[in-house]
Write an enzyme that holds these catalytic residues in place. Sequence first.
Site: not given
Length: 287
Positions: A58, A212-213, A215-216
């Site tokens: 990163y 993790p966020l 959600g489509g």
Amino acid sequence: MTTFAIGGDRVVRRLGFGAMRITGKGTWGPPADPAAAVALLRRAADLGVTLIDTADTYGPNVSEELIAEALHPYDEVLIATKGGWQRTGPSGRSPDGELLGWSHAGRPEQLRAACDGSLRRLKVDRIELYQLHWPDPDVPFEESVGAIRALQREGKIRHIGLCNVTVPQLAAARSIAEIATVQCPFNLADTSRADLLAECEAHGIGFMPYRPLEGGNLAAPGGPIAAAAKRHDATAGQVALAWLLARSPVILPIPGTTSVTHLQENVAAAALRLDDDELHAISETAG
């Protein structure tokens, strides 16, 4: 349960922080405002985050350097980093979807050099959780895992983690070393690694979902996520994190952000409790 013992002995709060995005655009170079990135990391610790995930790629190196500047000597915060995936340029994709700017680096000598570099940048003698970033298709998987196990025997690593592996690869790794965590994509839109999650549950291995966020279209008005968000006066992202935390006691989400406001929203999701009906309705629509 709000905490999890990584490797059975290193207790962290289950909602962590992913430090990929604190670097420059395309995960390349320093951020436009390094002082703001340092302040963000310190705010995460102030809010009680005790698991911060990063990698030598990163930046490269930038995320680890900022973490050391902000948080060393770390106190109660566990810094998890990775090796085995190197940078060749800014992140992006070709017109046909090929991932650009990254390449595999799973040879034993590459992993040893990566680990030594992370030790220097993080200013530690031992990395609490060191993860194989990607299996290298040009290197026998067992050889890469064995190289990390050797670093553990030397005292440079406390616990070993894997990223982006399959169930058979996890089994192969467990025949070589004790595996403390597994990291892969898992979210409302993509639950395709449910078999890997089940394997982690069976063996007490921490499961760290990245992205993790995502959600489509599941958070569209009228759906169960939007309904739960309205009922709890929460955001769709907070519902997504609460759903993950409720899904399994071994799940350790690591949402990333460059915004203090968004960071505070994410951390607050740890206190959000969805009831059984909400969890069932959301799970029925999850990918």
